[in-house]
Design an enzyme around this catalytic site. Sequence first.
Site, PDB file in Angstrom:
ATOM      1  N   GLN A 163      21.769  42.627   2.333  1.00  0.00           N
ATOM      2  CA  GLN A 163      21.816  42.655   0.783  1.00  0.00           C
ATOM      3  C   GLN A 163      21.962  41.029   0.365  1.00  0.00           C
ATOM      4  O   GLN A 163      21.403  40.241  -0.471  1.00  0.00           O
ATOM      5  CB  GLN A 163      22.684  43.206  -0.122  1.00  0.00           C
ATOM      6  CG  GLN A 163      22.560  43.298  -1.496  1.00  0.00           C
ATOM      7  CD  GLN A 163      23.477  44.242  -1.954  1.00  0.00           C
ATOM      8  OE1 GLN A 163      22.863  45.535  -2.278  1.00  0.00           O
ATOM      9  NE2 GLN A 163      24.803  44.094  -2.542  1.00  0.00           N
ATOM     10  N   GLU A 205      21.124  37.716  -8.214  1.00  0.00           N
ATOM     11  CA  GLU A 205      22.310  36.917  -7.875  1.00  0.00           C
ATOM     12  C   GLU A 205      21.867  35.190  -7.562  1.00  0.00           C
ATOM     13  O   GLU A 205      22.760  34.371  -7.389  1.00  0.00           O
ATOM     14  CB  GLU A 205      23.257  37.016  -6.860  1.00  0.00           C
ATOM     15  CG  GLU A 205      23.800  38.509  -7.181  1.00  0.00           C
ATOM     16  CD  GLU A 205      24.663  39.129  -6.219  1.00  0.00           C
ATOM     17  OE1 GLU A 205      25.095  38.170  -5.080  1.00  0.00           O
ATOM     18  OE2 GLU A 205      25.291  40.206  -6.214  1.00  0.00           O
ATOM     19  N   ASP A 242      26.183  40.031   3.656  1.00  0.00           N
ATOM     20  CA  ASP A 242      26.660  41.008   2.999  1.00  0.00           C
ATOM     21  C   ASP A 242      25.762  41.961   3.396  1.00  0.00           C
ATOM     22  O   ASP A 242      24.708  41.977   2.962  1.00  0.00           O
ATOM     23  CB  ASP A 242      26.743  40.990   1.252  1.00  0.00           C
ATOM     24  CG  ASP A 242      27.438  42.326   0.660  1.00  0.00           C
ATOM     25  OD1 ASP A 242      27.376  43.478   1.562  1.00  0.00           O
ATOM     26  OD2 ASP A 242      27.118  42.511  -0.351  1.00  0.00           O
ATOM     27  N   GLU A 291      30.378  41.124   5.193  1.00  0.00           N
ATOM     28  CA  GLU A 291      30.844  42.047   4.331  1.00  0.00           C
ATOM     29  C   GLU A 291      30.052  43.562   4.505  1.00  0.00           C
ATOM     30  O   GLU A 291      28.916  43.391   4.603  1.00  0.00           O
ATOM     31  CB  GLU A 291      30.408  41.528   2.852  1.00  0.00           C
ATOM     32  CG  GLU A 291      30.818  42.585   1.779  1.00  0.00           C
ATOM     33  CD  GLU A 291      30.434  41.928   0.450  1.00  0.00           C
ATOM     34  OE1 GLU A 291      30.192  42.338  -0.478  1.00  0.00           O
ATOM     35  OE2 GLU A 291      30.442  40.628   0.160  1.00  0.00           O
ATOM     36  N   LYS A 343      36.707  42.943  -6.708  1.00  0.00           N
ATOM     37  CA  LYS A 343      35.870  42.969  -7.909  1.00  0.00           C
ATOM     38  C   LYS A 343      36.631  43.574  -9.234  1.00  0.00           C
ATOM     39  O   LYS A 343      37.004  44.949  -8.814  1.00  0.00           O
ATOM     40  CB  LYS A 343      34.421  44.132  -7.742  1.00  0.00           C
ATOM     41  CG  LYS A 343      33.613  43.048  -6.690  1.00  0.00           C
ATOM     42  CD  LYS A 343      32.509  44.159  -6.381  1.00  0.00           C
ATOM     43  CE  LYS A 343      31.381  43.382  -5.465  1.00  0.00           C
ATOM     44  NZ  LYS A 343      30.184  44.379  -5.018  1.00  0.00           N
ATOM     45  N   ARG A 372      29.620  40.456  -9.864  1.00  0.00           N
ATOM     46  CA  ARG A 372      28.732  41.506  -9.574  1.00  0.00           C
ATOM     47  C   ARG A 372      27.335  41.230  -9.736  1.00  0.00           C
ATOM     48  O   ARG A 372      26.951  40.067 -10.407  1.00  0.00           O
ATOM     49  CB  ARG A 372      28.982  42.747 -10.631  1.00  0.00           C
ATOM     50  CG  ARG A 372      30.488  43.327 -10.580  1.00  0.00           C
ATOM     51  CD  ARG A 372      30.667  43.861  -9.136  1.00  0.00           C
ATOM     52  NE  ARG A 372      29.916  44.820  -8.547  1.00  0.00           N
ATOM     53  CZ  ARG A 372      30.489  46.081  -8.511  1.00  0.00           C
ATOM     54  NH1 ARG A 372      31.457  46.348  -8.883  1.00  0.00           N
ATOM     55  NH2 ARG A 372      29.364  47.021  -7.674  1.00  0.00           N
ATOM     56  N   SER A 373      26.454  41.781  -9.369  1.00  0.00           N
ATOM     57  CA  SER A 373      25.045  41.616  -9.542  1.00  0.00           C
ATOM     58  C   SER A 373      24.649  41.408 -10.891  1.00  0.00           C
ATOM     59  O   SER A 373      23.672  40.743 -11.228  1.00  0.00           O
ATOM     60  CB  SER A 373      24.059  42.288  -8.572  1.00  0.00           C
ATOM     61  OG  SER A 373      23.944  43.824  -9.152  1.00  0.00           O
ATOM     62  N   LYS A 394      33.219  34.497  -4.165  1.00  0.00           N
ATOM     63  CA  LYS A 394      31.735  35.085  -4.216  1.00  0.00           C
ATOM     64  C   LYS A 394      31.213  35.076  -5.516  1.00  0.00           C
ATOM     65  O   LYS A 394      31.363  36.192  -6.116  1.00  0.00           O
ATOM     66  CB  LYS A 394      31.489  36.207  -3.335  1.00  0.00           C
ATOM     67  CG  LYS A 394      30.134  36.439  -2.632  1.00  0.00           C
ATOM     68  CD  LYS A 394      30.003  37.669  -1.814  1.00  0.00           C
ATOM     69  CE  LYS A 394      29.714  38.733  -2.588  1.00  0.00           C
ATOM     70  NZ  LYS A 394      29.115  39.886  -1.799  1.00  0.00           N
TER      71      LYS A 394
END
EC number: 4.2.1.11
Length: 434
Positions: A163, A205, A242, A291, A343, A372-373, A394
């Site tokens: 991802q 992102e 990730d 990740e 998160k 988050r995205s 991140k």
Amino acid sequence: MSIITDVYAREVLDSRGNPTLEVEVYTESGAFGRGMVPSGASTGEHEAVELRDGDKSRYGGLGTQKAVDNVNNVIAEAIIGYDVRDQQAIDRAMIALDGTPNKGKLGANAILGVSIAVARAAADYLEVPLYSYLGGFNTKVLPTPMMNIINGGSHSDAPIAFQEFMILPVGAPTFKEALRYGAEIFHALKKILKSRGLETAVGDEGGFAPRFEGTEDGVETIIAAIEAAGYVPGKDVFIGFDCASSEFYDKERKVYDYTKFEGEGAAVRTSAEQIDYLEELVNKYPIITIEDGMDENDWDGWKALTERLGKKVQLVGDDFFVTNTDYLARGIKEGAANSILIKVNQIGTLTETFEAIEMAKEAGYTAVVSHRSGETEDSTIADIAVATNAGQIKTGSLSRTDRIAKYNQLLRIEDQLGEVAQYKGLQAFYNLKK
């Protein structure tokens, strides 16, 4: 004067054009705080519940009016009259009011919006920056950024299973310089992609989503960009993944099925083969963090991966831990992973978020504060990263204002801290034998 007098929520849009919540909290003194709630695309099955309306005639069922109503008609009534500085009491009151283990009644999005707004209102009342209010006098560490410059998996249409492909400018002397390293590499990468006739459109992102020939093509292109920008891979800048392995794990067959994203002919790997593959990549490239290398329910796989790579690579649990101290405690006990992704919307309150970070640090695990995205212009996670001295963040690539907002806030914080500010770089990975 610091008593909460009003709480108000409204429906706004996130960076993907989907509805989310914005919450405002007011006090007797006129102090005010606002919080906006992010949303994920690839989500762990054990995350706190994000309450959506389900009305297909409105925003395709993704509306958040139920959560808005829960703030305005249920939560507001419960917390008006509280001292805005009593974050833990307010968060605990909302958790009790919800009464479910996953915040499924009121919605974690409703509760989190209030939790953030309360903290911001308290900081406003005390006339101090949010990071200082949350962290106290020992706040000083600027986080090493994980910059997601290639988007794959569920975050783009690129035919790559992993991802995120990230760069980590660990060799920079300050956060400001780290950000410059990242921006220069991002632009160098764009030039390389254009020269190869590959797409330079960006994903959720802010990273590029080109049609690479495979994972290794992506990594080698990033290495070329690092070098083109004048930096040394494995010294100035490291690489991270990730994998988001739960997104392509076939539960019935118990295999990692890369064909889901990479098409016919792609690999299908057992748990042992997945570990072998990750080790092969680590041995070949300057990779410092991975990740969700294994599925969120593949505990045996996680333990085997940690035993194999845990001393030389940061192994971050995202879907695996979902910012939840129950899952983290089990991971610590069983020797699975050596880091947790943080998160705020996975757990739903700032209090529980801080508890997870504290538990990780006490166990020698690192904590990576994350976006988050589906993001907003809210930059709270930047303040949380500094407040907790987490050491890592991140928050996306070097494009899209929803990502840059966090980086710019960190620049402001570094300026405000002045000589006290510390950028740890490679030292932020204190759990590795470097």
